[in-house]
Design an enzyme around this catalytic site. Structure first.
Site, PDB file in Angstrom:
ATOM      1  CD1 TRP A 100      -2.003  -2.233   1.976  1.00 41.43           C
ATOM      2  CD2 TRP A 100      -2.877  -1.476   0.057  1.00 41.43           C
ATOM      3  NE1 TRP A 100      -2.959  -3.128   1.550  1.00 41.43           N
ATOM      4  CE2 TRP A 100      -3.501  -2.700   0.390  1.00 41.43           C
ATOM      5  CE3 TRP A 100      -3.258  -0.821  -1.106  1.00 41.43           C
ATOM      6  CZ2 TRP A 100      -4.502  -3.271  -0.409  1.00 41.43           C
ATOM      7  CZ3 TRP A 100      -4.250  -1.388  -1.902  1.00 41.43           C
ATOM      8  CH2 TRP A 100      -4.852  -2.590  -1.557  1.00 41.43           C
ATOM      9  CG  ASP A 167      -3.245   3.802   4.193  1.00 45.28           C
ATOM     10  OD1 ASP A 167      -4.306   3.599   4.808  1.00 45.28           O
ATOM     11  OD2 ASP A 167      -2.912   3.149   3.174  1.00 45.28           O
ATOM     12  CE  LYS A 191      -8.345  -3.773   3.659  1.00 48.05           C
ATOM     13  NZ  LYS A 191      -7.560  -2.690   3.097  1.00 48.05           N
TER      14      LYS A 191
HETATM   15  C1  LIG Z   1      -6.926  -2.124   1.854  1.00 45.02           C
HETATM   16  C2  LIG Z   1      -5.959  -1.034   2.025  1.00 45.02           C
HETATM   17  C3  LIG Z   1      -5.891   0.045   1.133  1.00 45.02           C
HETATM   18  C4  LIG Z   1      -6.753   0.128  -0.108  1.00 45.02           C
HETATM   19  O1  LIG Z   1      -8.038   0.486   0.255  1.00 45.02           O
HETATM   20  P1  LIG Z   1      -9.198   0.687  -0.821  1.00 45.02           P
HETATM   21  O2  LIG Z   1     -10.282   1.252   0.024  1.00 45.02           O
HETATM   22  O3  LIG Z   1      -9.500  -0.662  -1.391  1.00 45.02           O
HETATM   23  O4  LIG Z   1      -8.724   1.630  -1.862  1.00 45.02           O
HETATM   24  C5  LIG Z   1      -4.965   1.034   1.378  1.00 45.02           C
HETATM   25  N1  LIG Z   1      -4.159   0.988   2.440  1.00 45.02           N
HETATM   26  C6  LIG Z   1      -4.190  -0.029   3.325  1.00 45.02           C
HETATM   27  C7  LIG Z   1      -3.262  -0.014   4.486  1.00 45.02           C
HETATM   28  C8  LIG Z   1      -5.090  -1.077   3.133  1.00 45.02           C
HETATM   29  O5  LIG Z   1      -5.134  -2.084   4.026  1.00 45.02           O
END
Ligand SMILES: *Cc1c(COP(=O)(O)O)cnc(C)c1O
Length: 354
Positions: A100, A167, A191
């Site tokens: 990511w 993030d 998540k």
């Molecule tokens: C799943 C994930 C993403 C991507 O998320 P989307 O909502 O599918 O774009 C980005 N960063 C992390 C840490 C993730 O676990």
């Protein structure tokens, strides 16, 4: 029969949230209308959005500190570019701790110079780099708090004098941090907070408005702040369900209460990974994630037996990501401790049968 769901995302949510949100599809607030058919400008939905924003800031202890909470669309993946669009004037610093982070770097390069301050790519991202230099002239430092795929997690964040962007998609609301260290936090809901379809963005307002480029309205944080996340039709159901989950977290004693449970689950899981001679953990010990535990069978020949036992125990979603292989047990906030106990018992059972 309800399964033990270790899926990495979309993931398990509290059962009470599943019940309440499905009820709202049929009849929202005894209004005779479904949440899916009311105007997003209606009093009832505006109240949902306000409560969701309020709860997010309250749980993060960022109320009255100059932050705004937004519920946007496009997933965390859109935040990779939106953060850079809004903040990157000349140069940004990025910590590369996995898939990511790498994707965030790729997008940021469209907007300016990117300095990768450190990377753990040399060991397939099984650790978190430490002791690296952060350029003082960078517009911001970007990091990924929890690496969902590799099962590593930043335990100590760098102290910086530049804006800190993070993030937190896979560990938001899972552990106490001094969230006021961060200037921009984003997290795809699916998540640890809600269904897919919305992304929480928490931004400190005073970092905005500093880049010289023009920003398209949908990608401009200031536009969304000006309209309280209602610039266009928000993802009403995802926001509603996220709001219910945030209420549930508050009832559980807030982030501190949830963290205690998460630590118990992680201790149980890693305890077995380390004790059981048939398994080995993937991530470096000190960087292990309390959300996603990654592990492998030492002997591939036991794969079918292990997976059959897991299936018989109604376990779902433990296959590792293709870039790591092996197994991954995601233990998000709503996963009951009992589910971890079931998985641990399957691992013990394998040892008996192997
Ligand atoms: C799943 C994930 C993403 C991507 O998320 P989307 O909502 O599918 O774009 C980005 N960063 C992390 C840490 C993730 O676990």
């Amino acid at each position: 029969m309800k399964k033990h769901n270790f899926s990495a995302g979309p993931c398990i949510l509290p059962q009470s949230v599943f019940k309440e949100s499905s009820q709202a599809i049929l009849d929202f607030n005894h209004s005779g209308l479904s949440i899916l058919e009311i105007s997003h400008r209606s009093k009832d939905f505006v109240a949902v959005m306000e409560e969701a924003q309020h709860l997010a800031l309250e749980l993060l202890r960022l109320e009255d500190k100059g932050y705004k909470a937004l519920f946007l669309q496009g997933g965390a993946s859109t935040q990779f570019l939106m953060a850079a669009y809004n903040l990157l004037e000349k140069k940004a610093a990025y910590l590369n701790t996995g898939t990511w982070s790498s994707k965030a770097i790729k997008e940021a390069k469209l907007f300016g110079e990117v300095e990768e301050v450190a990377s753990s790519k040399d060991k397939n991202f099984n650790y978190i780099p430490k002791n690296y230099n952060i350029p003082a002239d960078a517009d911001y430092l970007h990091c990924t708090s929890n690496n969902t795929i590799f099962g590593t997690q930043i335990k100590e964040f760098p102290s910086v004098n530049i804006p800190l962007v993070c993030d937190m998609s896979s560990d938001i609301f899972s552990r106490e941090l001094d969230f006021s260290k961060f200037d921009l936090i984003y997290a795809g809901a699916q998540k640890n907070m809600g269904p897919a379809g919305t992304t929480l963005v928490v931004v400190k307002e005073d970092i905005l408005g500093k880049v010289s480029r023009q920003i398209p309205s949908m990608l401009d944080y200031q536009v969304h702040i000006g309209k309280d996340s209602m610039f266009n039709t928000p993802p009403v159901f995802a926001v509603y369900t996220s709001m219910l989950t945030l209420r549930w977290i508050k009832e559980k004693g807030g982030i501190a209460g949830i963290q205690k449970l998460n630590e118990e689950k992680a201790a149980l899981m890693y305890g077995e990974i380390d004790r059981n001679p048939l398994f080995e953990g993937f991530a470096a010990l000190e960087d292990r994630s309390i959300m996603n535990a990654t592990f492998n069978l030492k002997d591939e020949k036991l794969k079918d037996l292990f997976e059959d036992l897991a299936k018989a125990a109604h376990i779902n979603g433990i296959n590792g990501h293709r870039s790591v292989g092996g197994y991954r047990a995601s233990m998000y906030n709503a996963l009951p401790k009992e589910s971890v106990e079931v998985l641990v018992n399957v691992m013990k059972e394998l040892e008996t049968q192997a």
